[in-house]
Write an enzyme that holds these catalytic residues in place. Structure first.
Site, PDB file in Angstrom:
ATOM      1  N   THR A  32       0.847  -1.190   0.000  1.00  0.00           N
ATOM      2  CA  THR A  32       0.000   0.000   0.000  1.00  0.00           C
ATOM      3  C   THR A  32       0.885   1.243   0.000  1.00  0.00           C
ATOM      4  O   THR A  32       1.873   1.264   0.727  1.00  0.00           O
ATOM      5  CB  THR A  32      -0.873   0.000   1.267  1.00  0.00           C
ATOM      6  OG1 THR A  32      -1.554  -1.254   1.339  1.00  0.00           O
ATOM      7  CG2 THR A  32      -1.851   1.158   1.273  1.00  0.00           C
ATOM      8  N   GLU A  65       9.883  -6.857  -2.272  1.00  0.00           N
ATOM      9  CA  GLU A  65      10.282  -5.757  -3.140  1.00  0.00           C
ATOM     10  C   GLU A  65      11.739  -5.903  -3.536  1.00  0.00           C
ATOM     11  O   GLU A  65      12.132  -5.537  -4.644  1.00  0.00           O
ATOM     12  CB  GLU A  65      10.060  -4.416  -2.443  1.00  0.00           C
ATOM     13  CG  GLU A  65       8.600  -4.051  -2.251  1.00  0.00           C
ATOM     14  CD  GLU A  65       8.005  -4.600  -0.967  1.00  0.00           C
ATOM     15  OE1 GLU A  65       8.665  -5.444  -0.297  1.00  0.00           O
ATOM     16  OE2 GLU A  65       6.879  -4.188  -0.612  1.00  0.00           O
ATOM     17  N   ARG A 115       5.202   7.108   0.497  1.00  0.00           N
ATOM     18  CA  ARG A 115       4.506   6.780   1.752  1.00  0.00           C
ATOM     19  C   ARG A 115       5.464   6.898   2.929  1.00  0.00           C
ATOM     20  O   ARG A 115       6.674   6.729   2.782  1.00  0.00           O
ATOM     21  CB  ARG A 115       3.971   5.340   1.628  1.00  0.00           C
ATOM     22  CG  ARG A 115       3.601   4.682   2.920  1.00  0.00           C
ATOM     23  CD  ARG A 115       3.127   3.246   2.722  1.00  0.00           C
ATOM     24  NE  ARG A 115       3.262   2.508   3.968  1.00  0.00           N
ATOM     25  CZ  ARG A 115       2.953   1.223   4.140  1.00  0.00           C
ATOM     26  NH1 ARG A 115       2.485   0.524   3.124  1.00  0.00           N
ATOM     27  NH2 ARG A 115       3.114   0.648   5.294  1.00  0.00           N
ATOM     28  N   ASN A1007      -4.309  -8.441   3.704  1.00  0.00           N
ATOM     29  CA  ASN A1007      -4.410  -7.046   4.113  1.00  0.00           C
ATOM     30  C   ASN A1007      -4.314  -6.079   2.941  1.00  0.00           C
ATOM     31  O   ASN A1007      -4.902  -5.014   2.964  1.00  0.00           O
ATOM     32  CB  ASN A1007      -3.318  -6.718   5.138  1.00  0.00           C
ATOM     33  CG  ASN A1007      -3.559  -5.393   5.812  1.00  0.00           C
ATOM     34  OD1 ASN A1007      -4.647  -5.152   6.330  1.00  0.00           O
ATOM     35  ND2 ASN A1007      -2.576  -4.520   5.776  1.00  0.00           N
TER      36      ASN A1007
END
Lengths: 1193, 339
Positions: A32, A65, A115, A1007
């Site tokens: 996210t 990642e 973020r 999630n």
């Protein structure tokens, strides 16, 4: 060139569109707020959408990642065009590879939804902490400030990287830009082709690894040449600004949209200038415009190319008249002289010889973690620049009462123009408000000349979550990058919100207020809280009601009121003439729901048709006459912190808390979820004691600890019980003269119905009537509230007396995990609750990021609670990838503390007494009685230490708690255990240390919205596996079993609660590493959540999830430590598959492939069962001292 | 000269009177359809397209995509979205098209609607997919004590009338036997536009599980005695109403088929026996029927059809209540003792 095509998309889609068109290999990993870029790419490739080269990009999900970046690196080195998308910690994991990619001069663009980083706390929201952490890697950094810019800069970056050979990080603000829906001009493919130089691509391919033209890259270099080689790249970096500039120029020629490396907006003779980058530019520019109109000489300098920082271009863009500059950074670098952009600006001015021209140069932080940044705040910065002695370093957007750095801003300062329609919609996640709002933005954006913007604010809870949609409609492009606080239209889609929140605060005088109400225009007034009445009168609101639920019922739409409210909005807002709006809504319905089937379209259309006739205007009286008031959202009681801070968070007023209110290190009290009374259930379980068999299953399976069993001495009832409080004698002999009560927590229940589904006790007269039954909440609410309060006051069971090795006995124990924000019917939380019932008063939890860290630790409250003695789980979430190692560290510390305590004990033997020392050191703490005895001994020890003046006595007293057995639990989902954290988990498995690893296995990254993990079963559809997962699920259990000395259990509570209980107790008692793989149903399986626990029976009966336990304590010569706890499969996999949408959807989209994969999946099951059966007969002898202890339970 | 086996049903000429009733394992499978045709089946009725099921599945998928969607910032959706996917009717209509292409015998589509719009919409779709006729499988269990038999019948009639108006292919109506005045009701159906009546639907009667105390839907295959019910009603209706009559329920052997044809059926439809003995068993029955007809010196099926209808049989009272009385009188317990 074709005509401009306008599309209404969010920032993620705007970036992914260009990335997918211009790349060949896309390696992805969910995080996210960047996940949608990967999801779009995967979905487009799955549909065969081609890039501009005529091939379909290969989209592959990696294990982290770091893995994605490395795969991209490889693809680039072999000559493909490759990209990835990420954010936050994901970007940090890419750093090592990013140095390599830059060092090798490899063209690529990574797209980043910027973020916050996890520091004192995780935050999914937007700031520049992540991109600032990679500014030293040698990548070019290009910032986009709006959705349109995201689209455009993605292209400009792609063109520039190919020409410069420097990799580009293209970033935009997470959520504010990545998730903002806006009308943008879409780049035609011809422009994308025009911007893409095929010769440069060929040059990239020519540099690639090719055995026909072999090269060596990635060598190891020595002191003789490494330094020179690093300097060899300088000309390339020097060339970047020019190359980007050229690309921007070409782009402008092709599209008419002009950008500069550093864009200035404002007065030409500005004296005060803000320098910044990112979405905050939109708000600042609005403030500049308003202040300019008022004659103020201000401006904003927008930094686009942040690295390489081009001093000449920057200075050229900065008005020579600037005397005062404020540099705004959306990040914090503690301990630095100033934040990165601030320092860069100073350096640029200094190097450019203009520092002396700017006597005022200050730096401020704003917008961390998507904190609101508004034109008013920008204006306050300009005001500060006027001050004789402005704050050198400041913050804006918060109240800093500790270091007093914050600027005050004028909440009355607004730049919202009159001709912009501003609408705010309050809804529930489940009523479809956001979906309809997005549709409304698209309808206006794509069918009119108007521009439209949508931004959506979500709740921190998954069940019963509140959503707020902010929509703007304007004759001009909308760059207002902040929430609407002056709405001329407010819709409240849930009547009960009025009693719980101030929805009318945002309404401007004369605004329209639309309320979904069960009460008609004649009776609604008296049903409103007095506060709402007063606001309606004071603001002169035009007030309308519609009974949307009635219309929805008539249209058989259940609780989906979205299209009804949307229709009413269009009718009242008059954005479109007459029936045009209805036609567009119906067209949107066809587009959205057409593929779902005609019945779905028909029902939605019927809802639209029914909406207008149900819409009524309310005649507003002149007096607020209501006797009801807005309710308190926070239960009374609690610590000072709870009352001062937690209650503000619960009330949605966290923005008002000053710095001093917050803990400096992210430490929060536990035991707080009980203060958050959300009361979201429509129906709750009601107990019928005459039918109950006291089995405890209802309490066991409850995901929210909202139905509880308590046995208590009859003598403890002091006569103050509410009149309707029910009890029956406890049937077990171990607790004589005890009563039992099964009690619902009516305000905490989510109404999932799982407890009723599993209840085995049925009435003899009316079979459908069980020992608990879902009934409408409202008639029971007051009574059950009183009952629950009384219930809580009754004594907890004596843990040493209860038979906690049975399901019914275990459910008498106090849950120390209650009322979490998990989804209604969650399959994970019952395991955590059980764990806390069994060991919670002595447990340390290291929790991986994911669902369990969100429902476990997302503010405002935590479900982890405490006993009356103040003991309970102590919890921390380190990261996603490092949880096993983090948990191991907890154990290492506990063991060290214990060793030190024992060392001190022995040193103090004469003070403490040899007997007590011996008893304490030798205590096994093997059961509840032994633990209770040890607690007693430690209390005695403390008393004796108090009397001693020996300095060691004080030291021992401070750590004596550790002498009572600690239970360390490492908790996470399959994304962590099977993928990103597997390396660490695997290592921890080999350490032999006493940790318990609980994997809540949903088979997807739940999630982040259900992406495939290596736990995803074959044939299941998931994001990143839209065509059904082709590969078999990894058998993590058997990997662990292979070590021999790891306790391993695979469990499914709904199938065999006894085995689940046994596994938890055995795992905890085993003094080495234990691994529990817990089958956790999830909404991403596409099942009926109400029957999810009983569905687990099918899951096991098909052999899809066999139950087993491997106990190394039984691995002695001639013994078989592997126990297969489930029976041979009795049902075919296909039967299960067709009852779960994750499989069944594949049969709908690609029946032939589904048949093929289903057959393979059946083969997997057969093979695994055969393997496990053999394992059950395998004798093992494990040579390890920790296996020499006795088996528990 | 061989017996002429041809018969007429719904205006179509069938090569013999042995057809296959709607039955998923048989007529829902293309391989099975080939085998049935090869065994001599004169016509097949595809399994029913259940509107209720389709709607249920559509709503389930919608619910799947709606549930917890746009609720939580990190997981705005939970499933990959597809540009298109098959819903119930697509699959059914695809099967119908394939069956039509693969077979040379008539293919009848079957439909069980639940809404008036659905009946019409799907009947049209069945016609467009190439069906030679449509069989309306009207399955309605009235549970409301205030609902009268007139209302129930009106509901059937209205549906038939609506479908009749919307399609040009023949419409047959498959009904249950539980009507107060079946001949009158059959007439109403014909007046509403039915070209044929299929007697009778076998409802999936539910069972109770004694362990779990749950109602369990349970398919029980027919037995040969069940053909007595259509036998009676076909013989009664045959003489009074000019309409195609198909007999189904308990057609297990040549004898059963022959009796129903004698009573007046235009065609007999089988399913259970073919499930039990395989699709090739139809060839055996056909052969037996042909042999029996030859032995009895019938020239054609047409000749014997209805020759034992209520009007044409020697003792019509036996078809009526008297039958019951006689049966009771002739009852001998030994015959029914379990072995």
């Amino acid at each position: 060139m074709s005509a401009t095509k306008f599309v209404t998309v969010d920032g993620n889609e705007a970036a992914a569109h260009v990335a997918h068109l211009t790349n060949e290999v896309i390696a992805i990993y969910p995080i996210t707020p960047a996940s949608p870029m990967g999801e779009f790419s995967d979905a487009w490739s799955a549909r065969g959408r081609e890039n501009i080269f005529g091939t379909v990009p290969d989209v592959i999900e990696m294990q982290s990642e770091g893995g994605a970046a490395a795969a991209v690196h490889g693809a680039l080195q072999a000559g493909a065009l490759s990209t990835t998308f990420t954010a936050s910690q994901g970007l940090l994991l890419m750093i090592p590879t990013m140095y390599k990619v830059a060092g090798e001069m490899t063209p690529t663009v990574f797209h980043i939804a910027a973020r916050s980083l996890a520091t004192h706390a995780l935050s999914i929201f937007g700031d520049h902490a992540d991109v600032m952490a990679v500014r030293q890697t040698g990548w070019a950094l290009l910032a986009s400030n709006s959705v349109q810019e995201v689209h455009d800069m993605a292209m400009i970056a792609q063109a520039a990287t190919l020409k410069s050979r420097i990799p580009f990080l293209h970033f935009f603000d997470g959520f504010r830009t990545s998730h903002e829906v806006n009308k943008i001009s879409q780049l035609p493919n011809e422009v994308v082709c025009e911007m893409t130089d095929l010769d440069l691509i060929q040059a990239h391919r020519d540099r690639a690894m090719n055995p026909d033209k072999p090269i060596l890259r990635g060598s190891a270099q020595n002191p003789d040449v490494y330094f020179q080689a690093r300097e060899a790249v300088n000309p390339y970096y020097s060339a970047v600004p020019g190359i980007v500039s050229e690309a921007m120029q070409k782009f402008a020629e092709l599209t008419g949209r002009t950008y500069q490396l550093y864009d200035y907006a404002g007065a030409e003779d500005a004296e005060r200038v803000i320098v910044m980058m990112g979405s905050g530019v939109g708000a600042t520019e609005e403030a500049v415009s308003k202040l300019n109109n008022a004659g103020e000489k201000v401006g904003v300098l927008k930094v686009r190319l942040y690295r390489p920082f081009d001093v000449p271009s920057f200075l050229a863009a900065l008005p020579a008249s600037a005397k005062a500059i404020a540099v705004l950074d959306r990040t914090k670098e503690p301990g630095s002289i100033g934040e990165p952009l601030y320092q860069d600006v100073i350096t640029a001015l200094s190097e450019g010889g203009r520092l002396q021209d700017v006597p005022t140069l200050i730096g401020g932080r704003y917008g961390l973690s998507s904190k609101e940044y508004t034109p008013a705040m920008a204006a306050s910065v300009f005001e500060e620049l006027k001050a004789a002695e402005p704050k050198k370093h400041f913050t804006v957007g918060i109240i800093d009462d500790v270091t007093n750095l914050s600027l005050k801003w004028d909440p009355e300062f607004s730049t919202e123009p009159d001709d912009v329609m501003r609408a705010v919609f309050y809804g529930l996640g489940s009523d479809g408000t956001v979906g309809a709002s997005k549709n409304s933005v698209k309808i206006i954006g794509e069918n009119t000349d108007k521009f439209a913007q949508g931004y959506f604010v979500y709740d921190s809870k998954k069940a019963g979550s509140v959503t707020v949609s902010h929509l703007r409609f304007s004759p001009r492009p909308i760059e207002s990058s902040y929430l609407i606080d002056r709405a001329n239209f407010v819709a409240c889609h849930q009547f009960n919100f009025l009693a719980r929140m101030d929805v009318l605060k945002v309404a401007v005088p004369g605004a329209t207020f639309l309320l979904n109400s069960p009460y008609g225009p004649d009776e609604i007034w008296d049903k409103l809280p007095q506060e709402a009445q007063q606001q309606i009168i004071d603001k002169g609101l035009k007030f309308y009601v519609v009974d949307a639920y009635k219309v929805a019922r008539e249209a058989e739409m259940g609780s989906r009121i979205n299209t009804i409210m949307q229709t009413c909005f269009f009718s009242l807002a008059k954005l479109l003439p007459g029936n045009e709006a209805i036609d567009h809504i119906k067209a949107a319905i066809q587009k959205t729901y057409g593929k779902r089937g005609q019945s779905v379209v028909d029902r939605n259309n019927a809802a639209v048709d029914g909406a207008l006739s149900a819409l009524c205007e309310v005649t507003v009286p002149s007096q607020a006459t209501s006797t009801s008031h807005r309710e308190a959202l926070v239960a009374s009681g609690g610590s000072d912190f709870v009352q001062r801070v937690t209650s503000m968070l619960i009330a949605g007023l966290g923005d008002l808390l000053p710095v001093s209110a917050l803990p400096v290190d992210g430490t929060f009290p536990t035991d707080t979820a009980r203060f958050e009374k959300r009361s979201i259930a429509q129906q709750i379980p009601i107990w019928d004691p005459d039918i109950c068999i006291q089995c405890g299953l209802c309490a066991l399976v409850c995901p929210h600890a909202a139905i509880r069993t308590k046995a208590y001495p009859a003598s403890s009832c002091n006569g103050s019980a509410p009149a309707d409080f029910l009890s029956r004698p406890w049937k077990g002999k171990e607790l004589p003269d005890h009563l039992v009560t099964i009690q619902v927590a009516p305000d905490d229940c989510t109404g999932c119905g799982v407890c009723v589904d599993v209840c085995p006790a049925k009435s003899k007269e009316v079979v459908k009537h069980k020992a608990i039954n879902m009934e409408e909440k409202d008639p029971h609410l007051e009574r059950e509230r009183a009952n629950f309060d009384y219930f809580l006051g009754l004594p907890e069971v004596d843990r040493t007396a209860a038979k906690i090795d049975t399901v019914k006995g275990s459910q008498l124990l106090q849950p120390l995990f209650e009322f979490s924000g998990a989804c209604s019917g969650c399959g994970e939380t019952p395991y955590l609750k059980l764990m806390t019932q069994l060991f919670g008063d002595r447990v340390l939890i290291g929790n991986a990021t994911g669902c369990s860290s969100i429902y476990g630790g997302n503010l405002p409250t935590t479900p982890y609670s405490q006993t009356s003695a103040g003991r309970g789980p102590t919890w921390n979430n380190s990261l996603f990838e490092d949880t096993a190692e983090f948990g191991l560290g907890l154990r290492l510390a506990v063991d060290q503390k214990r060793d030190y305590a024992e060392h001190l004990l022995k040193k103090l033997a004469s003070t403490v007494g040899d007997d007590l020392v011996g008893e304490i050191v030798n205590a096994t703490c093997a059961d509840e009685a032994a633990i209770a005895e040890q607690r007693e001994r430690v209390e005695q020890l403390r008393l004796r230490l108090k009397e001693s003046s020996d300095p060691d006595a004080m030291k021992l007293a401070s750590i004596a708690d550790v002498l009572v057995k600690r239970s360390v639990w490492i908790v996470g989902g399959d994304g962590w255990a099977y993928d990103i954290g597997f390396g660490g988990l695997d290592h921890v498995l080999t350490t032999g240390r006493d940790v318990n690893i609980l994997v809540l296995d949903t088979g997807v990254y739940s999630n982040t919205g259900g992406q495939m993990s290596k736990a995803t079963p074959r044939a299941a559809v998931a994001k990143f596996a839209a065509g059904g997962k082709p590969a078999r699920k990894k058998d993590l259990g058997m990997l662990a079993v292979s070590y021999g000395n790891v306790y391993v259990a695979q469990i499914a509570m709904g199938s065999n609660p006894n085995q689940t209980l046994k596994a938890f107790r055995q795992a905890e008692s085993y003094p080495g590493v234990s691994l529990i793989l817990a089958y956790s149903h999830c909404i991403a399986h596409g099942i009926n959540m109400e029957t999810s626990m009983s569905h687990q029976k099918d899951v096991v009966q098909t052999g899809f999830w066999p139950l087993f336990r491997y106990d190394p304590r039984e691995a002695h010569a001639g013994t078989q430590p592997f126990h297969l706890d489930s029976r041979k499969p009795t049902k075919p996999f296909k039967e299960l598959a067709m009852s779960e949408a994750r499989f069944a959807m594949l049969a709908r989209t690609n029946p032939e492939h589904a048949e093929y994969l289903f057959n393979l999946a059946q083969g997997d099951i057969d093979d695994r069962w055969h393997y496990y059966e053999q394992m059950a007969g395998v004798e093992r002898e494990v040579m390890d001292e920790i296996v020499e202890v006795e088996v528990e339970a | 000269m061989p017996v002429d086996l041809k018969t007429k049903y719904l205006g179509m000429t069938l090569k013999n009177p042995l057809a296959v009733a709607a039955c998923a394992p048989l007529t829902g499978d293309l391989d099975m359809l080939w085998r049935l045709e090869a065994a001599g089946a004169s016509c097949v009725v595809l399994p029913s397209l259940f509107e209720e099921q389709i709607v249920h599945e559509e709503l389930e998928i919608a619910q799947l995509y709606d549930y917890q969607t746009e609720s939580f910032a990190e997981s705005l959706t939970h499933f990959p979205e597809y540009p298109d996917y098959a819903t119930g009717p697509d699959e059914y209509l695809k099967h119908l098209e394939s069956a039509k292409q693969a077979l040379s015998i008539p293919v009848i589509g079957s439909l069980n609607g639940s809404s008036s719009g659905g009946w019409v919409r799907y009947a049209r779709a069945i016609q467009e997919a190439g069906a030679d006729a449509v069989e309306l499988n009207i399955y309605f269990v009235p549970t409301d004590a205030s609902m009268t038999s007139e209302q129930v019948e009106a509901r059937y009639v209205e549906l038939v009338s609506e479908v009749r108006k919307s399609v040009s292919i023949p419409v047959a109506v498959k009904i249950g036997s539980n009507f107060t005045s079946l001949p009158n009701f059959a007439r109403k159906l014909v007046q509403a536009g039915a070209s044929g009546i299929v007697l009778f639907n076998r409802y999936l009667e539910a069972d109770i599980d004694l362990d779990t105390l749950e109602i369990k839907p349970d398919l029980v295959l027919s037995n040969r005695y069940e053909s007595r019910v259509p036998l009676r009603w076909i013989s009664i209706i045959r003489d009074q109403i000019s309409v195609s009559l198909a007999a189904t329920s308990g057609v297990h052997c040549m004898q059963g088929a022959a009796k129903l044809l004698l009573a007046g059926a235009d065609v007999t439809m089988m399913a259970s026996v073919l499930l039990l003995k395989g699709p090739e068993y139809l060839a055996t029955i056909l052969k037996d029927l042909e042999a029996w007809l030859e032995e009895k010196e019938y020239l054609s099926v047409e000749q014997m059809q209805g020759s034992m209808s209520r009007a044409n049989c020697p003792d019509p009272s036996a078809l009526e209540r008297a039958n019951y009385m006689k049966a009771l009188r002739s009852y001998t317990p030994e015959e029914f003792m379990p072995h």
